[in-house]
Design a protein around this motif. Structure first.
Motif, PDB file in Angstrom:
ATOM      1  N   PHE A  69      -6.241  -6.090  -9.358  1.00  0.00           N
ATOM      2  CA  PHE A  69      -4.606  -5.730  -8.691  1.00  0.00           C
ATOM      3  C   PHE A  69      -4.749  -4.423  -8.544  1.00  0.00           C
ATOM      4  CE2 PHE A  69      -0.388  -5.035  -9.130  1.00  0.00           C
ATOM      5  CZ  PHE A  69       0.227  -5.819  -8.325  1.00  0.00           C
ATOM      6  N   ILE A  70      -4.290  -3.968  -7.065  1.00  0.00           N
ATOM      7  CA  ILE A  70      -4.123  -2.689  -6.687  1.00  0.00           C
ATOM      8  C   ILE A  70      -2.735  -2.441  -6.076  1.00  0.00           C
ATOM      9  CG2 ILE A  70      -5.135  -1.166  -5.228  1.00  0.00           C
ATOM     10  CD1 ILE A  70      -7.929  -2.083  -5.647  1.00  0.00           C
ATOM     11  N   SER A  71      -2.090  -1.359  -6.359  1.00  0.00           N
ATOM     12  CA  SER A  71      -0.961  -0.909  -5.719  1.00  0.00           C
ATOM     13  C   SER A  71      -1.200   0.488  -5.274  1.00  0.00           C
ATOM     14  CB  SER A  71       0.092  -1.062  -6.577  1.00  0.00           C
ATOM     15  OG  SER A  71       0.521  -2.176  -7.224  1.00  0.00           O
ATOM     16  N   PHE A  72      -0.820   0.603  -3.945  1.00  0.00           N
ATOM     17  CA  PHE A  72      -0.907   1.881  -3.269  1.00  0.00           C
ATOM     18  C   PHE A  72       0.210   2.151  -2.361  1.00  0.00           C
ATOM     19  CE2 PHE A  72      -4.062  -0.611  -1.231  1.00  0.00           C
ATOM     20  CZ  PHE A  72      -3.797  -0.315   0.037  1.00  0.00           C
ATOM     21  N   ALA A  73       0.845   3.481  -2.147  1.00  0.00           N
ATOM     22  CA  ALA A  73       1.662   3.796  -1.595  1.00  0.00           C
ATOM     23  C   ALA A  73       1.708   4.727  -0.527  1.00  0.00           C
ATOM     24  CB  ALA A  73       2.799   4.049  -2.387  1.00  0.00           C
ATOM     25  N   VAL A  74       2.566   4.807   0.234  1.00  0.00           N
ATOM     26  CA  VAL A  74       2.703   5.781   1.494  1.00  0.00           C
ATOM     27  C   VAL A  74       3.221   7.097   0.829  1.00  0.00           C
ATOM     28  CG1 VAL A  74       3.695   6.644   3.356  1.00  0.00           C
ATOM     29  CG2 VAL A  74       3.070   4.261   3.222  1.00  0.00           C
ATOM     30  N   VAL A  75       2.725   8.327   0.993  1.00  0.00           N
ATOM     31  CA  VAL A  75       3.210   9.429   0.324  1.00  0.00           C
ATOM     32  C   VAL A  75       4.769   9.668   0.535  1.00  0.00           C
ATOM     33  CG1 VAL A  75       1.137  11.040   0.437  1.00  0.00           C
ATOM     34  CG2 VAL A  75       2.917  11.123   2.495  1.00  0.00           C
ATOM     35  N   GLY A  76       5.503   9.956  -0.303  1.00  0.00           N
ATOM     36  CA  GLY A  76       6.910  10.177  -0.453  1.00  0.00           C
ATOM     37  C   GLY A  76       7.504   8.900  -0.368  1.00  0.00           C
ATOM     38  N   TRP A  77       7.109   7.667  -0.481  1.00  0.00           N
ATOM     39  CA  TRP A  77       7.409   6.390  -0.288  1.00  0.00           C
ATOM     40  C   TRP A  77       8.124   6.212   1.048  1.00  0.00           C
ATOM     41  CZ3 TRP A  77       6.093   2.489  -3.763  1.00  0.00           C
ATOM     42  CH2 TRP A  77       5.475   2.717  -4.891  1.00  0.00           C
ATOM     43  N   ILE A  78       7.594   6.696   2.214  1.00  0.00           N
ATOM     44  CA  ILE A  78       8.320   6.505   3.287  1.00  0.00           C
ATOM     45  C   ILE A  78       8.076   5.152   3.899  1.00  0.00           C
ATOM     46  CG2 ILE A  78       8.042   7.655   5.808  1.00  0.00           C
ATOM     47  CD1 ILE A  78       6.860   9.966   4.446  1.00  0.00           C
ATOM     48  N   ASP A  79       9.134   4.604   4.523  1.00  0.00           N
ATOM     49  CA  ASP A  79       9.326   3.118   4.776  1.00  0.00           C
ATOM     50  C   ASP A  79       8.702   3.183   6.457  1.00  0.00           C
ATOM     51  OD1 ASP A  79      10.436   2.046   2.896  1.00  0.00           O
ATOM     52  OD2 ASP A  79      12.258   2.942   3.338  1.00  0.00           O
ATOM     53  N   VAL A  80       7.081   3.564   6.408  1.00  0.00           N
ATOM     54  CA  VAL A  80       6.502   3.266   7.588  1.00  0.00           C
ATOM     55  C   VAL A  80       6.428   1.715   8.141  1.00  0.00           C
ATOM     56  CG1 VAL A  80       4.111   3.670   8.466  1.00  0.00           C
ATOM     57  CG2 VAL A  80       5.205   5.307   7.049  1.00  0.00           C
ATOM     58  N   PHE A  81       6.180   0.838   6.968  1.00  0.00           N
ATOM     59  CA  PHE A  81       5.937  -0.523   7.340  1.00  0.00           C
ATOM     60  C   PHE A  81       7.198  -1.362   7.683  1.00  0.00           C
ATOM     61  CE2 PHE A  81       2.049   0.927   4.913  1.00  0.00           C
ATOM     62  CZ  PHE A  81       1.137   1.201   5.795  1.00  0.00           C
ATOM     63  N   THR A  82       8.085  -0.561   8.043  1.00  0.00           N
ATOM     64  CA  THR A  82       9.389  -1.310   8.659  1.00  0.00           C
ATOM     65  C   THR A  82       8.777  -1.940  10.092  1.00  0.00           C
ATOM     66  OG1 THR A  82      10.380   0.624   9.324  1.00  0.00           O
ATOM     67  CG2 THR A  82      11.047  -0.266   7.131  1.00  0.00           C
ATOM     68  N   ARG A  83       8.037  -1.118  10.768  1.00  0.00           N
ATOM     69  CA  ARG A  83       7.573  -1.212  12.075  1.00  0.00           C
ATOM     70  C   ARG A  83       6.240  -2.226  12.327  1.00  0.00           C
ATOM     71  NH1 ARG A  83      11.844   1.498  13.059  1.00  0.00           N
ATOM     72  NH2 ARG A  83      11.700   3.624  13.924  1.00  0.00           N
ATOM     73  N   ASN A 128       6.791   0.295   2.400  1.00  0.00           N
ATOM     74  CA  ASN A 128       6.212   1.537   1.830  1.00  0.00           C
ATOM     75  C   ASN A 128       5.042   1.388   0.681  1.00  0.00           C
ATOM     76  OD1 ASN A 128       7.801   1.087  -0.616  1.00  0.00           O
ATOM     77  ND2 ASN A 128       9.448   2.474   0.006  1.00  0.00           N
ATOM     78  N   HIS A 129       4.784   0.374   0.679  1.00  0.00           N
ATOM     79  CA  HIS A 129       3.589   0.250  -0.406  1.00  0.00           C
ATOM     80  C   HIS A 129       2.753  -1.080  -0.231  1.00  0.00           C
ATOM     81  CE1 HIS A 129       6.692  -1.921  -2.493  1.00  0.00           C
ATOM     82  NE2 HIS A 129       5.977  -2.664  -3.346  1.00  0.00           N
ATOM     83  N   VAL A 130       1.632  -1.352  -0.730  1.00  0.00           N
ATOM     84  CA  VAL A 130       0.782  -2.560  -0.569  1.00  0.00           C
ATOM     85  C   VAL A 130       0.409  -2.663  -1.933  1.00  0.00           C
ATOM     86  CG1 VAL A 130      -1.265  -3.208   0.405  1.00  0.00           C
ATOM     87  CG2 VAL A 130       0.069  -1.678   1.688  1.00  0.00           C
ATOM     88  N   HIS A 131       0.327  -4.036  -2.067  1.00  0.00           N
ATOM     89  CA  HIS A 131      -0.597  -4.854  -3.232  1.00  0.00           C
ATOM     90  C   HIS A 131      -1.592  -5.562  -2.929  1.00  0.00           C
ATOM     91  CE1 HIS A 131       3.008  -3.447  -5.915  1.00  0.00           C
ATOM     92  NE2 HIS A 131       3.902  -4.178  -5.318  1.00  0.00           N
ATOM     93  N   LEU A 132      -2.752  -5.546  -3.409  1.00  0.00           N
ATOM     94  CA  LEU A 132      -3.674  -6.297  -3.070  1.00  0.00           C
ATOM     95  C   LEU A 132      -4.389  -7.068  -4.511  1.00  0.00           C
ATOM     96  CD1 LEU A 132      -5.765  -3.829  -0.959  1.00  0.00           C
ATOM     97  CD2 LEU A 132      -4.016  -5.589  -0.216  1.00  0.00           C
ATOM     98  N   ILE A 133      -5.058  -7.952  -4.339  1.00  0.00           N
ATOM     99  CA  ILE A 133      -5.872  -8.679  -5.402  1.00  0.00           C
ATOM    100  C   ILE A 133      -7.172  -8.692  -4.814  1.00  0.00           C
ATOM    101  CG2 ILE A 133      -6.381 -10.397  -7.053  1.00  0.00           C
ATOM    102  CD1 ILE A 133      -3.562 -10.909  -7.170  1.00  0.00           C
ATOM    103  N   ILE A 134      -8.139  -7.884  -4.983  1.00  0.00           N
ATOM    104  CA  ILE A 134      -9.565  -7.702  -4.437  1.00  0.00           C
ATOM    105  C   ILE A 134     -10.812  -7.808  -5.571  1.00  0.00           C
ATOM    106  CG2 ILE A 134      -8.515  -6.546  -2.456  1.00  0.00           C
ATOM    107  CD1 ILE A 134      -9.507  -3.855  -3.906  1.00  0.00           C
ATOM    108  N   SER A 135     -11.693  -7.836  -4.669  1.00  0.00           N
ATOM    109  CA  SER A 135     -13.161  -7.761  -5.360  1.00  0.00           C
ATOM    110  C   SER A 135     -14.246  -7.277  -4.400  1.00  0.00           C
ATOM    111  CB  SER A 135     -13.505  -9.052  -6.221  1.00  0.00           C
ATOM    112  OG  SER A 135     -13.888 -10.141  -5.274  1.00  0.00           O
TER     113      SER A 135
END
Length: 184
Positions: free
Chosen positions: A15-29, A59-66
């Motif tokens: 399970f991976i979480s990663f975010a945009v620097v400053g938690w900027i809401d980029v993915f509203t677009r 402003n962030h992403v969660h993935l479950i990956i292998s």
């Protein structure tokens, strides 16, 4: 160097979480979310990524990956973040309709200047926060539920499967925006 959040087992599911620097809401677009989806699909097809579940929040992403045999998750994540940040930053710079362009580019430039690993801009935070999932502890179901319920908890939708930018619909028997490797 900290080993708390590292990929320790190359064949494990994370399970991976990663975010945009400053938690900027980029993915509203939509355009920026779609560029990230393209990067995920490419890594799945060409870089050995097994994508089991995903969600893109503002402003962030969660993935479950292998990873597929012969591929390393740290390399996949490095390539995913590097390419997606390049594409998204390019789109921000060239998007004449982006009202937040100067503000976002200023913040990404400032973050890049503060990080010796970057030349100009930094889009993603450095950490990935990978958590190895133990299949014997029902961790898959717990993390998939957590991931898919993010937009419900945020008040964006009433049902997880109604949120377009997630794999929740795939787990409800439907077809999502990108192909995944279903776990349960």
């Amino acid at each position: 160097m900290s080993t708390k959040y590292k990929f320790h087992e190359p064949t494990a599911i994370y399970f991976i979480s990663f975010a945009v620097v400053g938690w900027i809401d980029v993915f509203t677009r939509t355009v920026y979310r779609d560029l990230l989806l393209e990067s995920l699909s490419y890594c799945r097809k060409e870089k050995g990524l097994n994508l089991h579940a995903w969600i893109i929040m503002s402003n962030h992403v969660h993935l479950i990956i292998s990873s597929k045999e012969g591929y390393l998750l740290p390399n996949i994540m490095r390539d995913l973040k590097k390419y997606s940040s390049y594409r998204i930053l390019k789109e921000i710079r060239e998007n004449t309709m982006e009202s937040r362009k100067e503000w976002m580019l200023y913040l990404f430039s400032k973050a890049g200047q503060q990080n010796s690993n970057n030349k100009n801009f930094q889009f993603w935070r450095q950490d990935n926060h990978p958590i190895e999932l133990d299949p014997h502890l029902n961790m898959f179901e717990e993390r998939i539920d957590y991931l898919h319920n993010n937009p419900v908890e945020a008040g964006l939708v009433a049902n997880a499967a109604d949120y377009l930018y997630s794999s929740a619909i795939d787990y409800e028997g439907g077809k999502g925006l990108i192909d995944i490797d279903v776990l349960i």
